[in-house]
Scaffold this motif. Sequence first.
Motif, PDB file in Angstrom:
ATOM      1  N   PHE A  61     -15.932   2.536   8.573  1.00 55.20           N
ATOM      2  CA  PHE A  61     -15.483   2.744   7.187  1.00 55.20           C
ATOM      3  C   PHE A  61     -13.968   2.779   7.120  1.00 55.20           C
ATOM      4  O   PHE A  61     -13.346   2.176   6.241  1.00 55.20           O
ATOM      5  CB  PHE A  61     -16.060   4.062   6.639  1.00 55.20           C
ATOM      6  CG  PHE A  61     -17.352   3.878   5.882  1.00 55.20           C
ATOM      7  CD1 PHE A  61     -18.468   3.328   6.500  1.00 55.20           C
ATOM      8  CD2 PHE A  61     -17.461   4.250   4.548  1.00 55.20           C
ATOM      9  CE1 PHE A  61     -19.656   3.157   5.808  1.00 55.20           C
ATOM     10  CE2 PHE A  61     -18.632   4.072   3.851  1.00 55.20           C
ATOM     11  CZ  PHE A  61     -19.744   3.532   4.482  1.00 55.20           C
TER      12      PHE A  61
ATOM     13  N   ALA B 266     -19.851   4.953  12.676  1.00 52.90           N
ATOM     14  CA  ALA B 266     -19.935   4.482  11.286  1.00 52.90           C
ATOM     15  C   ALA B 266     -18.674   4.879  10.528  1.00 52.90           C
ATOM     16  O   ALA B 266     -18.128   4.088   9.758  1.00 52.90           O
ATOM     17  CB  ALA B 266     -21.172   5.075  10.612  1.00 52.90           C
TER      18      ALA B 266
ATOM     19  N   ILE C 124      -8.231  -3.248   3.698  1.00 50.45           N
ATOM     20  CA  ILE C 124      -7.853  -3.475   2.301  1.00 50.45           C
ATOM     21  C   ILE C 124      -6.476  -2.872   2.023  1.00 50.45           C
ATOM     22  O   ILE C 124      -5.601  -3.512   1.429  1.00 50.45           O
ATOM     23  CB  ILE C 124      -8.869  -2.808   1.344  1.00 50.45           C
ATOM     24  CG1 ILE C 124     -10.262  -3.384   1.550  1.00 50.45           C
ATOM     25  CG2 ILE C 124      -8.413  -2.969  -0.106  1.00 50.45           C
ATOM     26  CD1 ILE C 124     -10.441  -4.761   1.021  1.00 50.45           C
TER      27      ILE C 124
ATOM     28  N   ALA D 208      -1.333  -4.367 -10.233  1.00 48.17           N
ATOM     29  CA  ALA D 208      -2.726  -4.807 -10.242  1.00 48.17           C
ATOM     30  C   ALA D 208      -3.327  -4.717  -8.848  1.00 48.17           C
ATOM     31  O   ALA D 208      -4.427  -4.181  -8.650  1.00 48.17           O
ATOM     32  CB  ALA D 208      -2.819  -6.242 -10.766  1.00 48.17           C
ATOM     33  N   VAL D 209      -2.592  -5.201  -7.860  1.00 48.70           N
ATOM     34  CA  VAL D 209      -3.083  -5.178  -6.484  1.00 48.70           C
ATOM     35  C   VAL D 209      -3.267  -3.738  -6.017  1.00 48.70           C
ATOM     36  O   VAL D 209      -4.302  -3.364  -5.452  1.00 48.70           O
ATOM     37  CB  VAL D 209      -2.108  -5.940  -5.550  1.00 48.70           C
ATOM     38  CG1 VAL D 209      -2.494  -5.741  -4.105  1.00 48.70           C
ATOM     39  CG2 VAL D 209      -2.108  -7.419  -5.904  1.00 48.70           C
TER      40      VAL D 209
ATOM     41  N   PHE E   7      -6.315  -2.026  -7.771  1.00 51.30           N
ATOM     42  CA  PHE E   7      -7.588  -2.478  -7.201  1.00 51.30           C
ATOM     43  C   PHE E   7      -7.821  -1.820  -5.838  1.00 51.30           C
ATOM     44  O   PHE E   7      -8.886  -1.271  -5.570  1.00 51.30           O
ATOM     45  CB  PHE E   7      -7.559  -4.014  -7.063  1.00 51.30           C
ATOM     46  CG  PHE E   7      -8.505  -4.532  -6.026  1.00 51.30           C
ATOM     47  CD1 PHE E   7      -9.870  -4.572  -6.281  1.00 51.30           C
ATOM     48  CD2 PHE E   7      -8.030  -4.972  -4.792  1.00 51.30           C
ATOM     49  CE1 PHE E   7     -10.739  -5.045  -5.322  1.00 51.30           C
ATOM     50  CE2 PHE E   7      -8.902  -5.441  -3.838  1.00 51.30           C
ATOM     51  CZ  PHE E   7     -10.259  -5.473  -4.096  1.00 51.30           C
TER      52      PHE E   7
ATOM     53  N   LEU F  40      -9.420  -8.563 -10.147  1.00 46.08           N
ATOM     54  CA  LEU F  40      -8.011  -8.693  -9.779  1.00 46.08           C
ATOM     55  C   LEU F  40      -7.524 -10.118 -10.033  1.00 46.08           C
ATOM     56  O   LEU F  40      -6.455 -10.347 -10.588  1.00 46.08           O
ATOM     57  CB  LEU F  40      -7.827  -8.321  -8.305  1.00 46.08           C
ATOM     58  CG  LEU F  40      -6.408  -8.371  -7.769  1.00 46.08           C
ATOM     59  CD1 LEU F  40      -5.536  -7.334  -8.442  1.00 46.08           C
ATOM     60  CD2 LEU F  40      -6.387  -8.169  -6.266  1.00 46.08           C
TER      61      LEU F  40
ATOM     62  N   LEU G  51      -1.710 -12.923 -15.997  1.00 49.09           N
ATOM     63  CA  LEU G  51      -0.274 -12.709 -15.845  1.00 49.09           C
ATOM     64  C   LEU G  51       0.477 -14.021 -15.700  1.00 49.09           C
ATOM     65  O   LEU G  51       1.480 -14.253 -16.350  1.00 49.09           O
ATOM     66  CB  LEU G  51      -0.015 -11.861 -14.600  1.00 49.09           C
ATOM     67  CG  LEU G  51       0.203 -10.375 -14.795  1.00 49.09           C
ATOM     68  CD1 LEU G  51       0.307  -9.695 -13.456  1.00 49.09           C
ATOM     69  CD2 LEU G  51       1.458 -10.146 -15.598  1.00 49.09           C
TER      70      LEU G  51
ATOM     71  N   PHE H  84     -10.887   0.850  -4.577  1.00 49.33           N
ATOM     72  CA  PHE H  84     -11.791   0.434  -3.511  1.00 49.33           C
ATOM     73  C   PHE H  84     -11.679   1.354  -2.294  1.00 49.33           C
ATOM     74  O   PHE H  84     -12.678   1.784  -1.726  1.00 49.33           O
ATOM     75  CB  PHE H  84     -11.479  -1.022  -3.124  1.00 49.33           C
ATOM     76  CG  PHE H  84     -12.557  -1.624  -2.316  1.00 49.33           C
ATOM     77  CD1 PHE H  84     -13.713  -2.099  -2.934  1.00 49.33           C
ATOM     78  CD2 PHE H  84     -12.465  -1.687  -0.940  1.00 49.33           C
ATOM     79  CE1 PHE H  84     -14.733  -2.652  -2.197  1.00 49.33           C
ATOM     80  CE2 PHE H  84     -13.493  -2.233  -0.191  1.00 49.33           C
ATOM     81  CZ  PHE H  84     -14.622  -2.709  -0.818  1.00 49.33           C
TER      82      PHE H  84
ATOM     83  N   LEU I 220      -6.897 -10.778 -13.683  1.00 47.00           N
ATOM     84  CA  LEU I 220      -5.658 -10.169 -14.162  1.00 47.00           C
ATOM     85  C   LEU I 220      -4.445 -10.983 -13.713  1.00 47.00           C
ATOM     86  O   LEU I 220      -3.534 -11.259 -14.495  1.00 47.00           O
ATOM     87  CB  LEU I 220      -5.554  -8.737 -13.651  1.00 47.00           C
ATOM     88  CG  LEU I 220      -4.389  -7.950 -14.246  1.00 47.00           C
ATOM     89  CD1 LEU I 220      -4.628  -7.685 -15.718  1.00 47.00           C
ATOM     90  CD2 LEU I 220      -4.181  -6.645 -13.511  1.00 47.00           C
TER      91      LEU I 220
ATOM     92  N   LEU J 170     -12.412  -0.601   7.574  1.00 49.41           N
ATOM     93  CA  LEU J 170     -12.583  -1.401   6.360  1.00 49.41           C
ATOM     94  C   LEU J 170     -11.553  -0.985   5.302  1.00 49.41           C
ATOM     95  O   LEU J 170     -10.904  -1.828   4.652  1.00 49.41           O
ATOM     96  CB  LEU J 170     -14.009  -1.202   5.819  1.00 49.41           C
ATOM     97  CG  LEU J 170     -14.482  -2.197   4.770  1.00 49.41           C
ATOM     98  CD1 LEU J 170     -14.381  -3.617   5.298  1.00 49.41           C
ATOM     99  CD2 LEU J 170     -15.926  -1.895   4.384  1.00 49.41           C
TER     100      LEU J 170
ATOM    101  N   LEU K  49       4.060  -5.918 -12.475  1.00 50.47           N
ATOM    102  CA  LEU K  49       2.681  -5.867 -12.985  1.00 50.47           C
ATOM    103  C   LEU K  49       1.703  -6.378 -11.937  1.00 50.47           C
ATOM    104  O   LEU K  49       0.628  -5.821 -11.746  1.00 50.47           O
ATOM    105  CB  LEU K  49       2.559  -6.722 -14.246  1.00 50.47           C
ATOM    106  CG  LEU K  49       2.814  -6.020 -15.579  1.00 50.47           C
ATOM    107  CD1 LEU K  49       2.648  -6.998 -16.729  1.00 50.47           C
ATOM    108  CD2 LEU K  49       1.856  -4.853 -15.761  1.00 50.47           C
ATOM    109  N   ARG K  50       2.103  -7.451 -11.248  1.00 53.79           N
ATOM    110  CA  ARG K  50       1.224  -8.016 -10.228  1.00 53.79           C
ATOM    111  C   ARG K  50       1.030  -7.006  -9.085  1.00 53.79           C
ATOM    112  O   ARG K  50      -0.076  -6.796  -8.608  1.00 53.79           O
ATOM    113  CB  ARG K  50       1.833  -9.320  -9.693  1.00 53.79           C
ATOM    114  CG  ARG K  50       0.772 -10.384  -9.435  1.00 53.79           C
ATOM    115  CD  ARG K  50       1.382 -11.692  -9.017  1.00 53.79           C
ATOM    116  NE  ARG K  50       2.385 -12.153  -9.967  1.00 53.79           N
ATOM    117  CZ  ARG K  50       3.490 -12.806  -9.615  1.00 53.79           C
ATOM    118  NH1 ARG K  50       3.751 -13.036  -8.346  1.00 53.79           N
ATOM    119  NH2 ARG K  50       4.338 -13.208 -10.529  1.00 53.79           N
TER     120      ARG K  50
ATOM    121  N   LEU L 282     -14.394   4.200  -0.429  1.00 54.19           N
ATOM    122  CA  LEU L 282     -14.820   4.224   0.971  1.00 54.19           C
ATOM    123  C   LEU L 282     -14.505   5.557   1.648  1.00 54.19           C
ATOM    124  O   LEU L 282     -15.367   6.175   2.263  1.00 54.19           O
ATOM    125  CB  LEU L 282     -14.105   3.099   1.736  1.00 54.19           C
ATOM    126  CG  LEU L 282     -14.624   1.684   1.504  1.00 54.19           C
ATOM    127  CD1 LEU L 282     -13.703   0.696   2.199  1.00 54.19           C
ATOM    128  CD2 LEU L 282     -16.033   1.544   2.025  1.00 54.19           C
TER     129      LEU L 282
END
Lengths: 49, 727
Positions: free
Chosen positions: B147, B143, B154, B116-117, B120, A19, A26, B124, A22, B150, B112-113, B128
């Motif tokens: 999970f 458990a 994110i 990207a975030v 990702f 990340l 940018l 991820f 990228l 977590l 675009l940014r 999980l």
Amino acid sequence: MTGIALLIASALLVGLGALGCLLWALSSGQYEDLEGDAQRILIDRPEDQ
Amino acid sequence: MGAIGLSGFRPEQADDLSRYLKDAGRGEERFDVMVKGARCAGCIAKIERGVKAVPGVRDGRLNLSTGKLVVTGRSLKPETILRYVRDLGYDAQPFDAGEILDAGDWEGRFLLRCMAVAGFATVFTMGLTDAIWYGGGDLGTEARRNFFWLAGAISIPATLYSAQPFFQAAWRSIRSARAGMDVPISLALLLSLGMSIYQTATDGAHTYFDASVMLTFLLLIGRYLDHRLRDRARGAARHLLAMQTLLVRRQGPDGTIQTVPARELMPGDMVMLASGDRAPVNGMLADRGTELDLSLVTGEVLPQAVAQGALVQAGSVVTGLPVLLQATARVEDSLIADLARLLEAGQQVRNRYVRLADRAARAYVPGVFALSVLVMAGWLIAGAPLASAVTSAITILIITCPCALGLAVPAVQVVATERLFRKGVFVKSGDALERLAQIEKVVFDKTGTLTVGNPVLCDRERIAPEILDRAAKLARASRHPLATALADAAGPGEAASDVREVAGSGLERGSGADLERLGSATWCGAENPGAVQLWYRRGAEAPVGFRFEDRIRPDAKALVRELEAKGLSVEMLTGDVPLIAARIAGEVGITDWQAAVRPEQKAHHLEALAKANIRTLMVGDGLNDAAALAMAHVSIAPGTAADISQKAADMVLRGGDLMPIAEAIAVARKARRLVLENFALALAYNLTAIPLAALGMVTPLIAAATMAGSSLLVTLNALRLMGGGKS
């Protein structure tokens, strides 16, 4: 359990690394001219001619 | 003619442009150039290599998307650099950051940014939580909760960051009390996050952390595609501003000449105009008469003689002797600025057009809200506890989130735009395609649109080759369109060197019995000029006339027939005289035409059609068509059109062919059908999930599958537009 924790942590690191790459690309202007970059691969370098 | 941009300024060694140099650090300077006409890899290589050959230049890099060439080096000479680029065959102007928005595509980069975030976080979080849904039975509650926390750690910040475009748009539409897709999207995102936190805290299994980021990611793809299409239209507006940054040579009271931006001109200033220069402001011819190309003002192609003291409108091009123009108005108060304002007015008319996606949202949003309220009420009446009734209602809002609807339109428009680009049509905005699919009528301009736009010698066989030869020798010395046409007809040959140009009359050389003249009927002493525009006379010999006509584009007739076969009515509007208009209209098969129409009448005519609710496609090329192009429901300009008309039009043709217009209409109609199909598909997909959600049987896995599945289906359906190029 430590195995899972390690795996998750390393996956997170790898993902964040990608990340970061990228976002850097940018902000350094590599997405400014997509059209031009697509055309540029067709340009011969002078020493090849 | 079309090759002359609004920026007629050609730099010379004497011009001082050092004000455009910027400090680039490390003792280097930077000079930004706006280059027009660069399209391919060959252009990039040619321009960059050419610029690097200029003394002092270390590096030059051309951005093909924006046309901005950045030159760096030591002790740069801007005027030399501009001249080099111009000598390569491209129009070059200093890039004025004050006028042109130098910020670049900030919004595109932000999207675009966000993408990207979100991308990702999607991968991820799914890693999980999806694992839990497949093998979650083996995990202990504690458990599993870890999970989920977590995944939440994110996906919550990731969603809040990357869904900003939707939150902002939703806030805007709430404040203006309009229903948009962004409201249910934002609500679904926030509710799914909130419900997931509640479920995790109460050790529940139904968390939607992955759904919220995936939803954001998929929607951002659609949003980004849409943005790129719209950005092209904005780029066009920026170029229009850039055209006003032209430079002029101002003569001071003491005779010194200064190079200044046109917008610094004040009434009373003296501007030097060489042959080929465009008047930047309204003014008066101060020192003598000359010939002017008034095509911007009247649409007339042939230059007209103008006497000293005459008033000249901005945009007129000097084709005769160089003159001094005394400014009577500032740039903002001159004609080009008027045109820009007209174009802006046209844009506002178009902004009133409601895009298909927004119309779908208006029907969709209230329906979904009503449904979830009904479901909640139903559960409460049936005696269910409040918590589970609320959960069902929220699940409906999440599952009906118009994810596929967000992709349905841009995916189709991107594919359609690419296909048309290959066929030679450059589409500037996505909703132009939607508007093109609705048209009922096509209005054509004549000169330069249905015809090639250049006069061609039409009675060549009647003229003795020897006379043609001698006349061409004179003609080659001039840039007048008729002279150029005569030279073209005679083929390559030498130009006479001792030609004198007499403004308003023609060309002459020699004297006495050898006096040769090429020009107007009266000047050559011809009687009964009729339809003959150019005369040649040598000494006392009888004058010989040359007749010129505009040629019709080869596929104009086929296009008109094709359009009528599609059920469209076709009309022609021209500023030309009725005689010629009737001939051209007859040849291409148009029965409905009007001649001698002035530019503002064209715009009024288009406005009247719009008022009568007849959706019209305007096809035109001239500067005088620009306002009409902007007023039309949708507009197309040929590639040979004047800069300002290309900016005003929604689509620009690349080559000289007209047939792509029919192709564009066909693709636009097909795209519209595909968009409607996509709406139906997305709706059908959601409809299967709603009963499950109402019954409280939706699991997060089903939610994820419907979202990804419907987006995929919609995208695949859009790709169907790619094929079928053969038909």
